[in-house]
Motif scaffolding. Structure first.
Motif, PDB file in Angstrom:
ATOM      1  N   GLU A  68       6.655  -2.931  12.390  1.00 25.59           N
ATOM      2  CA  GLU A  68       8.076  -2.749  12.128  1.00 25.59           C
ATOM      3  C   GLU A  68       8.280  -1.488  11.287  1.00 25.59           C
ATOM      4  N   ALA A  69       9.180  -0.606  11.704  1.00 18.52           N
ATOM      5  CA  ALA A  69       9.547   0.568  10.907  1.00 18.52           C
ATOM      6  C   ALA A  69      10.728   0.200  10.017  1.00 18.52           C
ATOM      7  N   GLU A  70      10.619   0.475   8.726  1.00 19.49           N
ATOM      8  CA  GLU A  70      11.617   0.022   7.764  1.00 19.49           C
ATOM      9  C   GLU A  70      11.937   1.105   6.740  1.00 19.49           C
ATOM     10  N   ILE A  71      13.045   0.930   6.046  1.00 16.64           N
ATOM     11  CA  ILE A  71      13.424   1.762   4.910  1.00 16.64           C
ATOM     12  C   ILE A  71      13.269   0.927   3.652  1.00 16.64           C
ATOM     13  N   ALA A  72      12.590   1.501   2.651  1.00 16.80           N
ATOM     14  CA  ALA A  72      12.337   0.792   1.405  1.00 16.80           C
ATOM     15  C   ALA A  72      12.859   1.599   0.225  1.00 16.80           C
ATOM     16  N   PHE A 121       0.858  -1.188   0.000  1.00 15.77           N
ATOM     17  CA  PHE A 121       0.000   0.000   0.000  1.00 15.77           C
ATOM     18  C   PHE A 121       0.891   1.233   0.000  1.00 15.77           C
ATOM     19  N   ALA A 122       0.828   2.014  -1.069  1.00 15.01           N
ATOM     20  CA  ALA A 122       1.641   3.220  -1.193  1.00 15.01           C
ATOM     21  C   ALA A 122       0.756   4.439  -1.013  1.00 15.01           C
ATOM     22  N   SER A 123       1.209   5.371  -0.173  1.00 13.14           N
ATOM     23  CA  SER A 123       0.418   6.563   0.122  1.00 13.14           C
ATOM     24  C   SER A 123       1.261   7.810  -0.088  1.00 13.14           C
ATOM     25  N   ASP A 124       0.920   8.604  -1.095  1.00 12.88           N
ATOM     26  CA  ASP A 124       1.611   9.875  -1.296  1.00 12.88           C
ATOM     27  C   ASP A 124       1.320  10.838  -0.158  1.00 12.88           C
ATOM     28  N   HIS A 150       5.448 -12.292   6.188  1.00 15.50           N
ATOM     29  CA  HIS A 150       4.973 -11.004   5.670  1.00 15.50           C
ATOM     30  C   HIS A 150       3.465 -10.872   5.813  1.00 15.50           C
ATOM     31  N   GLY A 151       3.037  -9.677   6.248  1.00 14.31           N
ATOM     32  CA  GLY A 151       1.610  -9.347   6.277  1.00 14.31           C
ATOM     33  C   GLY A 151       1.286  -8.308   5.235  1.00 14.31           C
ATOM     34  N   VAL A 152       1.622  -7.042   5.514  1.00 19.09           N
ATOM     35  CA  VAL A 152       1.468  -5.969   4.535  1.00 19.09           C
ATOM     36  C   VAL A 152       2.679  -5.044   4.634  1.00 19.09           C
ATOM     37  N   LEU A 153       2.860  -4.256   3.570  1.00 16.04           N
ATOM     38  CA  LEU A 153       3.879  -3.224   3.528  1.00 16.04           C
ATOM     39  C   LEU A 153       3.205  -1.914   3.164  1.00 16.04           C
ATOM     40  N   VAL A 154       3.402  -0.897   3.991  1.00 13.49           N
ATOM     41  CA  VAL A 154       2.832   0.425   3.746  1.00 13.49           C
ATOM     42  C   VAL A 154       3.974   1.396   3.497  1.00 13.49           C
ATOM     43  N   LEU A 155       3.945   2.063   2.342  1.00 12.14           N
ATOM     44  CA  LEU A 155       5.006   2.979   1.934  1.00 12.14           C
ATOM     45  C   LEU A 155       4.564   4.414   2.092  1.00 12.14           C
ATOM     46  N   GLY A 156       5.432   5.241   2.661  1.00 10.41           N
ATOM     47  CA  GLY A 156       5.221   6.666   2.663  1.00 10.41           C
ATOM     48  C   GLY A 156       5.726   7.270   1.367  1.00 10.41           C
ATOM     49  N   PRO A 157       5.648   8.592   1.243  1.00 11.61           N
ATOM     50  CA  PRO A 157       6.074   9.254   0.004  1.00 11.61           C
ATOM     51  C   PRO A 157       7.528   8.952  -0.331  1.00 11.61           C
ATOM     52  N   GLY A 158       7.804   8.797  -1.628  1.00 10.60           N
ATOM     53  CA  GLY A 158       9.158   8.521  -2.070  1.00 10.60           C
ATOM     54  C   GLY A 158       9.998   9.781  -2.146  1.00 10.60           C
ATOM     55  N   LEU A 159      11.245   9.680  -1.717  1.00 11.74           N
ATOM     56  CA  LEU A 159      12.196  10.786  -1.785  1.00 11.74           C
ATOM     57  C   LEU A 159      13.132  10.543  -2.960  1.00 11.74           C
ATOM     58  N   THR A 160      13.167  11.476  -3.903  1.00  5.55           N
ATOM     59  CA  THR A 160      14.055  11.333  -5.062  1.00  5.55           C
ATOM     60  C   THR A 160      15.482  11.773  -4.740  1.00  5.55           C
ATOM     61  N   ALA A 161      15.627  12.765  -3.858  1.00  4.74           N
ATOM     62  CA  ALA A 161      16.959  13.260  -3.473  1.00  4.74           C
ATOM     63  C   ALA A 161      17.449  12.504  -2.243  1.00  4.74           C
ATOM     64  N   TRP A 162      17.633  11.208  -2.396  1.00  6.49           N
ATOM     65  CA  TRP A 162      17.929  10.343  -1.268  1.00  6.49           C
ATOM     66  C   TRP A 162      19.413  10.029  -1.104  1.00  6.49           C
ATOM     67  N   ARG A 163      20.228  10.381  -2.065  1.00  9.52           N
ATOM     68  CA  ARG A 163      21.624   9.929  -2.040  1.00  9.52           C
ATOM     69  C   ARG A 163      22.430  10.496  -0.877  1.00  9.52           C
ATOM     70  N   GLY A 164      22.006  11.631  -0.338  1.00 11.25           N
ATOM     71  CA  GLY A 164      22.721  12.195   0.797  1.00 11.25           C
ATOM     72  C   GLY A 164      22.386  11.542   2.126  1.00 11.25           C
ATOM     73  N   ILE A 184      18.162   2.719  -8.500  1.00  6.00           N
ATOM     74  CA  ILE A 184      17.097   3.100  -7.560  1.00  6.00           C
ATOM     75  C   ILE A 184      16.514   4.455  -7.938  1.00  6.00           C
ATOM     76  N   ALA A 185      15.187   4.546  -7.891  1.00  3.36           N
ATOM     77  CA  ALA A 185      14.501   5.813  -8.151  1.00  3.36           C
ATOM     78  C   ALA A 185      14.250   6.585  -6.869  1.00  3.36           C
ATOM     79  N   THR A 186      13.640   5.934  -5.873  1.00  2.00           N
ATOM     80  CA  THR A 186      13.204   6.636  -4.665  1.00  2.00           C
ATOM     81  C   THR A 186      13.458   5.799  -3.420  1.00  2.00           C
ATOM     82  N   MET A 187      13.554   6.500  -2.303  1.00  2.85           N
ATOM     83  CA  MET A 187      13.712   5.891  -0.978  1.00  2.85           C
ATOM     84  C   MET A 187      12.473   6.260  -0.167  1.00  2.85           C
ATOM     85  N   HIS A 188      11.964   5.334   0.626  1.00  2.00           N
ATOM     86  CA  HIS A 188      10.686   5.530   1.297  1.00  2.00           C
ATOM     87  C   HIS A 188      10.744   5.167   2.770  1.00  2.00           C
TER      88      HIS A 188
END
Length: 254
Positions: free
Chosen positions: A96-100, A76-79, A155-169, A123-127
């Protein structure tokens, strides 16, 4: 009695379809090795349809990673950064809090091996993400480790927050994280992933873990293991994972 991949996969698929819980996999269908567990997991994944993502993790900085293929019906992705799901989706709720990471292009196995730079370049985005650990078995964690791995690595579900494009830093090893459940802060730390470096997991997935199912594909998301451990909660509940600099995501289970 020879091990039956088909019988194990059928039992797990039937448990999903009927929403009943297994005490254990049937006799003759209980994997006894990592290879057998992944064979079952892959058979279930092929039956469930196209792979939309992956979960990958490791218990230490040097341990071999483990993975599971994920499907669109549990991602489930949520902008807007928030999501509400019904409690009926779950048998248990392990927060569980995770980085995707979402990939922008394919990493086909035949074009590898891929080094760290090549994987990061895809990779496009980090979430910020919340994974809910769940099980097709009657009691979470009661069956052997290969059976849990066969069951989509809990695994049950994965919920994604908004993707960050400027994630390399952002350095995921030094990334602060806070997990709040029903207004109470359960964890507030830096890093916290048992694998230490999530990028090592991505490189392993690209070169080895995803190989049997065609490799990592453009558009797929990969979540890289819990930064907070697993906290079992009951519904109704509201949880938030905050990653300063990366963003936050909230999940309400009603």
């Amino acid at each position: 009695m020879p091990f039956s991949i088909d019988a194990a996969a059928a039992a797990l698929l039937d448990a999903r379809r009927t929403r009943t819980r297994l005490d254990a996999l049937p006799e003759g269908a209980r994997p006894e090795s990592e290879a057998e567990a992944y064979a079952v997991q892959d058979a279930v994944a092929r039956a469930l349809g196209p792979v939309a993502g992956w979960k990958v993790g490791a218990p230490s900085a040097t341990a071999n990673p483990a993975r599971a293929a994920l499907h669109a019906d549990t991602i489930f992705a949520s902008d807007a950064g928030s999501c509400t799901l019904p409690a009926s989706l779950f048998h248990v709720i392990g927060a569980e809090a995770e980085i995707a990471y979402r990939f922008a292009r394919d990493l086909p196995p035949e074009a590898g091996p891929y080094d760290r730079d090549a994987v990061l370049a895809a990779i496009a985005t980090m979430h910020p993400a919340i994974e809910i650990a769940d099980t097709r078995f009657a009691t979470f964690g009661a069956v052997d480790a290969p059976s849990q791995r066969a069951d989509q690595q809990n695994h049950g579900v994965l919920v994604l927050g908004p993707g960050l494009t400027a994630w390399r830093g952002l350095d995921p090893v030094a990334q602060p994280v806070r997990l709040t459940v029903d207004g109470t802060v359960l964890h507030d730390r830096v890093g916290g992933n048992s694998a230490v470096d999530p990028v090592r997991l991505l490189v392993w997935l690209a070169n080895e873990g995803a190989r049997s199912l065609g490799g990592i594909k453009a558009g797929q998301v990969v979540t890289t293991g819990s930064c907070t451990g697993t906290d079992f909660v009951t519904a109704p509940t509201r949880m938030a994972a905050d990653f300063p600099g990366l963003g936050s995501v909230t999940l309400a289970i009603a």
